[in-house]
Every structure is written in C-alpha cells, then in structure tokens.
Scaffold this active site. Structure first.
Site, PDB file in Angstrom:
ATOM      1  N   LYS A 275      29.617  52.343  26.529  1.00  0.00           N
ATOM      2  CA  LYS A 275      28.864  52.946  27.635  1.00  0.00           C
ATOM      3  C   LYS A 275      29.746  54.055  28.181  1.00  0.00           C
ATOM      4  O   LYS A 275      30.725  53.806  28.895  1.00  0.00           O
ATOM      5  CB  LYS A 275      28.536  51.913  28.713  1.00  0.00           C
ATOM      6  N   ARG A 295      18.632  63.103  33.269  1.00  0.00           N
ATOM      7  CA  ARG A 295      17.793  61.897  33.300  1.00  0.00           C
ATOM      8  C   ARG A 295      16.677  62.031  34.317  1.00  0.00           C
ATOM      9  O   ARG A 295      15.709  61.293  34.281  1.00  0.00           O
ATOM     10  CB  ARG A 295      18.627  60.648  33.550  1.00  0.00           C
TER      11      ARG A 295
HETATM   12  P1  AMP Z   1      23.341  52.973  34.643  1.00  0.00           P
HETATM   13  O1  AMP Z   1      23.324  54.393  35.128  1.00  0.00           O
HETATM   14  O2  AMP Z   1      24.557  52.182  35.094  1.00  0.00           O
HETATM   15  O3  AMP Z   1      22.043  52.228  34.832  1.00  0.00           O
HETATM   16  O4  AMP Z   1      23.538  53.022  33.051  1.00  0.00           O
HETATM   17  C1  AMP Z   1      22.634  53.676  32.205  1.00  0.00           C
HETATM   18  C2  AMP Z   1      23.207  54.998  31.762  1.00  0.00           C
HETATM   19  O5  AMP Z   1      24.333  54.802  30.901  1.00  0.00           O
HETATM   20  C3  AMP Z   1      22.292  55.805  30.893  1.00  0.00           C
HETATM   21  O6  AMP Z   1      21.339  56.518  31.649  1.00  0.00           O
HETATM   22  C4  AMP Z   1      23.233  56.749  30.174  1.00  0.00           C
HETATM   23  O7  AMP Z   1      23.412  57.917  30.941  1.00  0.00           O
HETATM   24  C5  AMP Z   1      24.538  55.988  30.151  1.00  0.00           C
HETATM   25  N1  AMP Z   1      25.016  55.654  28.795  1.00  0.00           N
HETATM   26  C6  AMP Z   1      26.307  55.768  28.397  1.00  0.00           C
HETATM   27  N2  AMP Z   1      26.465  55.379  27.129  1.00  0.00           N
HETATM   28  C7  AMP Z   1      25.235  54.993  26.668  1.00  0.00           C
HETATM   29  C8  AMP Z   1      24.747  54.475  25.419  1.00  0.00           C
HETATM   30  N3  AMP Z   1      25.559  54.266  24.388  1.00  0.00           N
HETATM   31  N4  AMP Z   1      23.421  54.191  25.339  1.00  0.00           N
HETATM   32  C9  AMP Z   1      22.585  54.383  26.387  1.00  0.00           C
HETATM   33  N5  AMP Z   1      22.990  54.868  27.587  1.00  0.00           N
HETATM   34  C10 AMP Z   1      24.308  55.165  27.739  1.00  0.00           C
END
Ligand code: AMP
Length: 590
Positions: A275, A295
């Site tokens: 991530k 996004r």
């Molecule tokens: P969150 O913002 O904590 O809900 O986490 C989701 C976000 O993680 C996504 O919108 C992406 O911007 C980010 N992200 C980073 N690495 C990945 C990955 N390998 N697959 C999908 N999302 C990712």
C-alpha cells in the site's frame, strides 16, 4: 417543469430520515418528469449543476449571496448579515427576507426548473471586470421571481449546500422504482416502510438494481443513466459502456485487523500488494491524449507533464484506462517521501517543471479497466493484472507495476506486510484474485492493513480569528469527521503543526496565511471570533490519543492533535468516519 414542484420534493425528503421514504418521493417526481427536463432534475436533486466528471465548479461565496439577497429584497447588506449571524444559514435568511417583501408584492412569473438551472450554470463563465455584478444580477433575477421557499433552495444550490440528504443509493433506487417499479411489482408501504416484495420478486428487483448501478459506475453520471432508463429501459442501460475520457470512481477498500482476517475476507490465495503512501491516479488515453484524474476525479494532467510523457511512451494501446498510485521520492537518494511532501503538486498552477524536478513521482500501477475497445471491469483481477503486465514497459523510478505477493500462507503474508512497512509503505492491500473492479465501492474484494495508530483525515468546519501576532489569520481549526448519515461531527481543535512563516522551499507544511486565504471564501457564519466554514477542506492529523468527550458532537476528542498536511486529493466524503474513530478508540484501550 415548474421549480416549485422540485421544491415540494426537497421539502418532503428533508423532513424524513427514512431512506425508503426519500426514495419514494424522488421516484414520484421522476415519474412525472418529461424527458427534456430529466437531466436537469437529476442534477438538481443532488444539489449539483455539473456532473461529477465535469471540470466546472460554481465557487460562489457567501459574501456574494449576501449582496444578492440585499439586491433582491431591498434590505441593506448590513441587515442581511445580521440575519445571517442569527440563523447561520443563508437559505433561511433568503426565505425570511423574501417572505417579508412578498407581503407587499405579488410574484411576477412562475420559475421553471430550466430557468433556475440555466442562470446558475452561467455563473462560472463570468470572469473579469464586472463579473461580481453580473453574477449578483443573475441570481437576484431568480430571487425576485421566487417564492420564499424557492429562494431558500436557490441559495442553497448556488452555495452547493443543498442539505436534503439524497444519497447515491436513494437516487439509484428511485430510478428503478420510477421506470421499472410497475413491472417489478414495487409498492411502497409507508406504514411498514417496505416495498413489499416476495423472495422471487426481490431477486428480480436486485438484478435491475445491479444493472442500473453498473450503468452509473461506468458513467458516473445519473442524468445519462436516467435518460437511458426512461427512453429505452433495461436494454438501453445495458448498452451503457465504460469510455476512456470520462473518469469513473476508483475502487476502494475497507480496513481489516490482520492478515488472517484479510484472508477470511478475500479468500485464498490472495494477491497482496504494497500500500503505497502517495495519491491515486486514474490515467486515461483517448484520441491520442493522456489525461490524469485524482480519486476525486479532478483533472490534474497539467500538473504532471512528466507522467503524461512516461505513460505515453511506455503503455501500449490506442485507448486505455489504468489505475495506480503516484509516490514522491527524493531526487538524489531515491528515497520515498511521505504524501505530504508531494501533495503540493496537485493544485500547483505555476512553476510546474521545477516542481516536477524537485518532487518527482514514481507511478505504481495496479490495475487496468479498459484497453483498446474493451471494458475490463468485469474481468477477474488475475486477468487484468496479466493484461497490465503485457502492455506496460516498466522503468525504475518512473513507471512500475505494484509489488505483489500471490499466496495462501499466513506466515508468508505477514512477512510481506513487514517488508512493506520496512520499505516505507503504509501497509498492504489484500485483493481477491478473481474479483471484478467495483468502481466507488468499499466492498468489492479489496481490504487494507495498516498499523493501528494511524492518522485521521478530518474536515475543517470552523476556525477562530487569531490575536496578537496571529491577528488577521484564522487559527485554531475546528475539525470534524463524518457521521452515519453523512453529517459533520466535530472532534477537536487543531492549532499545532501549522507554520507562522512562509512555507519552506523544500515543501511540506502550510502557513496560517495560506490556510486563511483558503478558508476565507468558505466562511458561512461568524460569531465574535469564531467562524463556521463550509466543509470542503480535508486535512490529515496526528494525535496522541482519542478520548471520550461530551463537548464535541462526535462524542470523542482528539488529544494533542497536530496538522500533518492538506489532503488535496480528498473531498469531505473521503474523510474518516465515526465508525473508524470508534474502532481506533477501542483498539487503543487494548
Ligand atoms: P485509504 O485512503 O486508506 O482508504 O486507502 C486506499 C488508497 O490506497 C487508494 O485510494 C490508493 O490511493 C492507495 N493505494 C496504495 N497502494 C495501493 C494498491 N496497491 N492498490 C490499491 N490502492 C492502493
């Protein structure tokens, strides 16, 4: 259609908290809406003038509305402002003052939905000298023909603060009820608050809901979905396809506790990816051009010319949509930088090339949604990843494919998680290997794992005018999280972490002055030193602990909150929720 018909429905849906009842009122309106008014009605029901994917924004300040109300009612700006201070809602102010005036005059003409929409739509086109006066006139023109209750909603629409609570789910279901309700046997019973379907009928109903949802997912535009449903039914809806050039919502994930829970949710084996701590980029190629969206579906192509170049040269295909994360790194050492250091590139309007050199980004691709005439969202992740690998020419520190581990072994997955954290990532994302791509959804087979005490994304909803050397600046920010019905719930005040002096050249951080400049146009009411601001700006904050608190509406307070960075890539709907806060609260006690 007369605007008053729409206003009646606004009133009905804001007077109930029951989702099905709201759905019922919306569906009744949709049934009566002629096709030529349909796109406008669907937008206005959501409090919008432009669809989510459009570039245009209204950006009208409360100050301008003060002038409008003064002009339309003959009350002085001072009096309007006083009323505003009392009620804190310019919609109500318009309602009260127009009400007073209308005792003397009769309304000249009936407002149509089209007229209201057209006048508001023209606002962002007015720029340059005299623009404020022209904007004031356009809105005042509507107000002078408006009944008090209409004036209330015109003001709220112009300020993009409709507050009637039409969620995407209600609108989607209302479209199903309006256009397929009869054949599906939908009958809303108010007493029972139910649509009275037996199991078989419910199955058919759900199928239609899915078709409509998919049409919305791939267009991100309820207006075109509504028109297709009204004109050509299910067949029309099924013909709606994903198209490069129109951004779609990104797929999201829920949080799980650990790798074991992750496997329970996404099955075995799973695809586990780093991530990355950057920001999302949805990249399209259409008509030979590369277009990049955040996004929130904001077009940031101009801010990232080097990404355009690298994608153009290294992704094979005439047309495509790919999905990934841009991560900043230090040019000399190649070390990854946290999001806050590169975030300033997102809104940058000038000095773009220097910025690109100072804060280069590496694109980590993890998905492909469309390639050369074919939508891939219904293909399995395995298949999509295979295609992504085939079309991508990777090049270190510029364009790479997200690091992945494909395993069913808990120990191996834990090792991968540790490795991800050690390499400076936020954690991991576990993905169901055969999952389809579900735009906008948090329940589509992806889950994230991050260390327990993590930061929160909060929305600025208020501030205080500073004194002494901080006078003239908005300080002490009141910040909020999102409640179960999408409402803003205060959770604390943030004053530390914001700088008094100019931002340093090395980036990161923000000054009180720039924050004040961002917040000023968003002020919706003022009382003494306290101001309330329109919930729009999301910031990331750290804190020492979450405590229970009777002071704040959320029921919680952040102890020693500290500003980390602006989340330019997030909107208020992406901020942390009450559920997350409750979860963090219970975890920290363990
Ligand atoms: P969150 O913002 O904590 O809900 O986490 C989701 C976000 O993680 C996504 O919108 C992406 O911007 C980010 N992200 C980073 N690495 C990945 C990955 N390998 N697959 C999908 N999302 C990712």
């Amino acid at each position: 259609m007369e605007y008053s018909k729409l206003v009646e429905v606004y009133e009905r849906i804001s007077s109930t908290t029951k989702r099905l009842e709201k759905t019922f009122h919306i569906s009744e309106l949709l049934k009566k809406t002629p096709v030529e008014d349909l796109d406008v009605i669907v937008l206005l029901l959501q409090g919008k003038i432009f669809p989510a994917w459009a570039e245009k924004k209204l950006g009208i300040s409360a100050k301008l509305i003060l002038k409008v109300i003064s002009k339309a009612t003959g009350a002085s700006v001072f009096d309007v402002e006083n009323e505003w201070k009392k009620t804190g809602d310019l919609g109500i102010v318009a309602f009260n003052l127009i009400g007073k005036k209308s005792q003397q005059t009769l309304f000249s003409s009936k407002l149509s939905v089209k007229k209201v929409f057209e006048n508001i739509k023209k606002l962002p086109e007015l720029t340059g000298t005299g623009a404020v006066d022209k904007k004031t006139s356009l809105v005042a023109q509507l107000m002078t023909s408006a009944k008090p209750i209409e004036a209330k909603y015109i003001v709220r629409t112009v300020l993009e603060e409709l507050r009637v609570g039409v969620g995407e789910g209600s609108l989607r279901d209302a479209l199903v009820w309006a256009y397929f309700g009869e054949s599906l046997g939908v009958r809303y019973d108010r007493e029972a608050n139910d649509i009275m379907l037996d199991a078989e009928k419910r199955r058919k109903y759900n199928e239609v809901v899915d078709v409509l949802q998919h049409a919305f997912d791939v267009t991100n535009d309820f207006s075109s979905v509504a028109k297709a449903a009204k004109k050509s039914g299910l067949k029309g809806l099924k013909e709606i396809k994903l198209a490069p050039g129109k951004p779609i919502k990104v797929m999201l994930c829920q949080k799980v506790e650990d790798v074991e829970e992750g496997f329970e949710r996404v099955g075995k084996p799973a695809r586990i990816e780093y991530k990355y701590d950057g920001f999302r980029m949805q990249i399209h190629k259409v008509n030979g051009k590369i277009v990049i969206y955040t996004r929130r579906l904001e077009n940031i192509t101009n801010q990232f010319p080097e990404v355009v170049d690298v994608i153009d040269k290294n992704i094979r295909g005439k047309e495509f949509i790919i999905d990934g994360e841009a991560v900043g790194y230090e040019p000399k050492s190649g070390r990854y930088l946290p999001f806050q250091n590169v975030s300033q590139r997102i809104k940058r309007k000038y000095g773009i090339d220097e910025m690109a050199k100072q804060f280069p980004v590496e694109i980590n691709l993890f998905d492909v949604l469309y390639h050369d005439g074919k939508s891939l969202v219904k293909e399995s992740l395995d298949k999509r990843r295979e295609i992504l690998e085939k079309i991508t020419k990777q090049s270190s520190k510029k364009l790479v494919i997200a690091k992945v581990d494909y395993t069913d072994d808990v120990k191996e997955a834990e090792k991968f998680y540790k490795e991800a954290l050690k390499a400076g990532n936020e954690g991991i994302i576990m993905k169901r290997h055969d999952s389809v791509y579900r735009p906008g959804s948090r329940v589509g087979g992806w889950v994230k794992i991050k260390p327990v005490m993590e930061s929160l994304d909060v929305v600025i909803t208020g501030a205080e005018w500073g004194h002494g050397k901080r006078s003239g600046w908005l300080t002490s920010l009141t910040v909020s999280i999102i409640g179960d019905n999408g409402e803003m719930l205060e959770i604390g005040k943030v004053g530390t972490g914001i700088k008094e002096l100019e931002e340093s050249a090395t980036g990161g951080g923000i000054t009180f002055e720039s924050l004040t400049n961002m917040l000023k146009p968003l002020i919706i009411s003022e009382k003494g030193k306290e101001v309330a601001v329109k919930p729009e700006i999301v910031i990331e904050v750290n804190y020492e602990e979450i405590q229970k608190s009777p002071t704040y509406a959320s029921g919680f307070a952040l102890r020693f909150p500290r500003f980390i960075c602006l989340r330019d890539d997030k909107g208020k709907e992406d901020a942390s929720t009450l559920n997350i806060v409750k979860e963090f609260f219970s975890k920290q006690r363990k």
